[in-house]
Design a protein around this motif. Sequence first.
Motif, mmCIF file in Angstrom:
data_model
loop_
_atom_site.group_PDB
_atom_site.id
_atom_site.type_symbol
_atom_site.label_atom_id
_atom_site.label_comp_id
_atom_site.label_asym_id
_atom_site.label_seq_id
_atom_site.Cartn_x
_atom_site.Cartn_y
_atom_site.Cartn_z
ATOM 1 N N LYS A 140 0.826 -1.210 0.000
ATOM 2 C CA LYS A 140 0.000 0.000 0.000
ATOM 3 C C LYS A 140 0.861 1.261 0.000
ATOM 4 O O LYS A 140 0.529 2.263 -0.647
ATOM 5 C CB LYS A 140 -0.920 -0.004 1.215
ATOM 6 C CG LYS A 140 -1.910 1.147 1.270
ATOM 7 C CD LYS A 140 -2.789 1.029 2.498
ATOM 8 C CE LYS A 140 -3.853 2.121 2.533
ATOM 9 N NZ LYS A 140 -3.311 3.474 2.563
ATOM 10 N N SER A 308 -8.234 1.286 -10.298
ATOM 11 C CA SER A 308 -7.842 0.089 -9.534
ATOM 12 C C SER A 308 -7.194 0.457 -8.204
ATOM 13 O O SER A 308 -7.456 -0.195 -7.181
ATOM 14 C CB SER A 308 -6.886 -0.767 -10.369
ATOM 15 O OG SER A 308 -7.481 -1.152 -11.586
ATOM 16 N N LEU A 311 -9.918 1.541 -5.794
ATOM 17 C CA LEU A 311 -10.637 0.356 -5.316
ATOM 18 C C LEU A 311 -9.807 -0.430 -4.309
ATOM 19 O O LEU A 311 -10.334 -0.885 -3.281
ATOM 20 C CB LEU A 311 -10.996 -0.538 -6.505
ATOM 21 C CG LEU A 311 -12.182 -0.111 -7.370
ATOM 22 C CD1 LEU A 311 -12.264 -0.985 -8.619
ATOM 23 C CD2 LEU A 311 -13.473 -0.211 -6.578
ATOM 24 N N ALA A 312 -8.513 -0.585 -4.599
ATOM 25 C CA ALA A 312 -7.637 -1.340 -3.701
ATOM 26 C C ALA A 312 -7.481 -0.635 -2.355
ATOM 27 O O ALA A 312 -7.447 -1.289 -1.304
ATOM 28 C CB ALA A 312 -6.267 -1.539 -4.359
ATOM 29 N N ILE A 314 -9.673 1.312 -0.760
ATOM 30 C CA ILE A 314 -10.887 1.112 0.030
ATOM 31 C C ILE A 314 -11.004 -0.348 0.476
ATOM 32 O O ILE A 314 -11.393 -0.634 1.619
ATOM 33 C CB ILE A 314 -12.119 1.544 -0.775
ATOM 34 C CG1 ILE A 314 -12.123 3.073 -0.930
ATOM 35 C CG2 ILE A 314 -13.405 1.080 -0.125
ATOM 36 C CD1 ILE A 314 -13.289 3.631 -1.719
ATOM 37 N N THR A 315 -10.658 -1.277 -0.400
ATOM 38 C CA THR A 315 -10.762 -2.701 -0.057
ATOM 39 C C THR A 315 -9.816 -3.072 1.070
ATOM 40 O O THR A 315 -10.203 -3.776 2.019
ATOM 41 C CB THR A 315 -10.472 -3.559 -1.303
ATOM 42 O OG1 THR A 315 -11.384 -3.207 -2.344
ATOM 43 C CG2 THR A 315 -10.628 -5.035 -0.986
ATOM 44 N N LEU A 316 -8.558 -2.614 0.989
ATOM 45 C CA LEU A 316 -7.582 -2.926 2.038
ATOM 46 C C LEU A 316 -8.002 -2.342 3.381
ATOM 47 O O LEU A 316 -7.905 -3.012 4.416
ATOM 48 C CB LEU A 316 -6.205 -2.396 1.638
ATOM 49 C CG LEU A 316 -5.476 -3.145 0.521
ATOM 50 C CD1 LEU A 316 -4.149 -2.459 0.198
ATOM 51 C CD2 LEU A 316 -5.228 -4.593 0.916
ATOM 52 N N SER A 318 -11.055 -1.587 4.363
ATOM 53 C CA SER A 318 -12.249 -2.300 4.838
ATOM 54 C C SER A 318 -11.881 -3.649 5.436
ATOM 55 O O SER A 318 -12.383 -4.020 6.506
ATOM 56 C CB SER A 318 -13.239 -2.495 3.686
ATOM 57 O OG SER A 318 -13.634 -1.262 3.137
ATOM 58 N N HIS A 319 -11.005 -4.383 4.753
ATOM 59 C CA HIS A 319 -10.599 -5.692 5.252
ATOM 60 C C HIS A 319 -9.846 -5.569 6.576
ATOM 61 O O HIS A 319 -10.073 -6.370 7.498
ATOM 62 C CB HIS A 319 -9.727 -6.399 4.214
ATOM 63 C CG HIS A 319 -10.505 -7.150 3.180
ATOM 64 N ND1 HIS A 319 -11.071 -8.376 3.419
ATOM 65 C CD2 HIS A 319 -10.844 -6.832 1.901
ATOM 66 C CE1 HIS A 319 -11.709 -8.799 2.345
ATOM 67 N NE2 HIS A 319 -11.586 -7.872 1.402
ATOM 68 N N ASN A 322 -12.295 -4.722 9.307
ATOM 69 C CA ASN A 322 -13.136 -5.882 9.585
ATOM 70 C C ASN A 322 -12.379 -6.933 10.388
ATOM 71 O O ASN A 322 -12.938 -7.560 11.304
ATOM 72 C CB ASN A 322 -13.635 -6.479 8.273
ATOM 73 C CG ASN A 322 -14.697 -7.527 8.483
ATOM 74 O OD1 ASN A 322 -15.806 -7.231 8.927
ATOM 75 N ND2 ASN A 322 -14.377 -8.773 8.183
ATOM 76 N N MET A 375 -16.710 -4.206 6.507
ATOM 77 C CA MET A 375 -16.895 -4.714 5.148
ATOM 78 C C MET A 375 -18.084 -4.066 4.435
ATOM 79 O O MET A 375 -18.166 -4.093 3.202
ATOM 80 C CB MET A 375 -17.081 -6.238 5.192
ATOM 81 C CG MET A 375 -15.811 -6.996 5.530
ATOM 82 S SD MET A 375 -14.451 -6.642 4.394
ATOM 83 C CE MET A 375 -15.070 -7.344 2.889
ATOM 84 N N ILE A 378 -17.412 -1.391 1.484
ATOM 85 C CA ILE A 378 -17.254 -1.730 0.066
ATOM 86 C C ILE A 378 -18.614 -1.729 -0.628
ATOM 87 O O ILE A 378 -18.773 -1.178 -1.729
ATOM 88 C CB ILE A 378 -16.572 -3.102 -0.070
ATOM 89 C CG1 ILE A 378 -15.173 -3.067 0.563
ATOM 90 C CG2 ILE A 378 -16.463 -3.503 -1.538
ATOM 91 C CD1 ILE A 378 -14.466 -4.396 0.547
#
Length: 404
Positions: A140, A308, A311-312, A314-316, A318-319, A322, A375, A378
């Motif tokens: 990241k 991309s 998106l990555a 926000i995904t990282l 969120s994970h 979580n 989560m 997302i």
Amino acid sequence: MDFTSDYAHRRMVKFLTITLIVFMTAFGLLANRYRPGRRERFRFSKAYLAFALLWTIAFSFIYGRQIYKDYQQGQINLKDATTLYSYMNIIVAVINYMTQMIISDHVAKMMSRVPFFDTLKTLRLDSRSLYKSIALALVKTIVFPLTLEVALILQQRRQHPEISLIWTLYRLFPLIISNLLNNCYFGAMVVVKEMLYALNRRLDAQLQEVNLLQRKDQLKLYTKYYRMQRFCALADELDQLAYRYRLIYVHSGKYLTPMSLSMILSLVCNLLGITVGFYSLYYAIADTFIMGKPYDGLGSLINLVFLSISLAEITLLSHLCNHLLVATRRSAVILQEMNLQYADCRYRQAVHNFTMLVTVTKYQIKPLGLYELDMRLIINVFSAVASFLLILVQADLYQRFMMY
């Protein structure tokens, strides 16, 4: 071997922490002097504040002048994901500079009170999980900016091949500054997650032993005095784990406070970046099939890179959030699974106190109290992007067909 491994873990985490502090200080985002080994490890410094102020003025003037110049020349194209993403990150970077200067004294006091390395010493971190999490944080922090730099180089070679490649670093720099605070928070929470995992492993070991001691064959095997002594030792250990859990809960919440505004602004940037990125891809396809223009493959590829990365990001996040929430809930589940039928009253009280702590605190990651990060973030981001795209695409199609 375990002691050597734990020492290596602490040294690595300490090295990465000091590296982040050096970068934040060098770029004017930390107006506090770091003094390792002192009781007040961070102290507010007027000299560092003046240095941060100089950075803020220089950054705002240079990039503000560039935006104004682009506006006068009519070069601002908000349909381009790269341009919009760059402008938004410039604004976020300026806000980060200003807010960090305002709360610098608060940050110094808060960070001096965090028993980060003391807590790290008492918990044995899993090597494989720690290295995997740190590798993810480095991706990241390092790989994402390098990927954006490649995209900026491709864009420059296409649009302005006569300009030096240093110009791409000039455009990349605001993206690094605007994400530096978020990367610091992400890195810290990665270690906090590993701490919670280590704490849960200790709790799980107690669960196995306590439930074993409840079996009838074990009741006959050990004397009442031995069982009382063993349960008292386990209760002392459980009290220490509860104390560490409370420290993690309290100080991770306090650490979020100076990062909250930056996180919210970054989420907004990524949300708009995703929206414009998808819209740019649609726009290139619509130009090809409706207007008969040649498909802009390279432009779409560059927009796809920025899409991309957003998106990555926000995904990282969120994970990670979580995983933190799941780890805290796992602590409550382990405590509830303990069989206390024949346990000592001292141990029962320790389990009760720890359970009440986990239940009452209810760990949450909610920057500025606006939105809980998990989560569901997302799903909500994609719902918002879909709504925005529906409006934009309908408006664009209406304009296109009204031309005929």
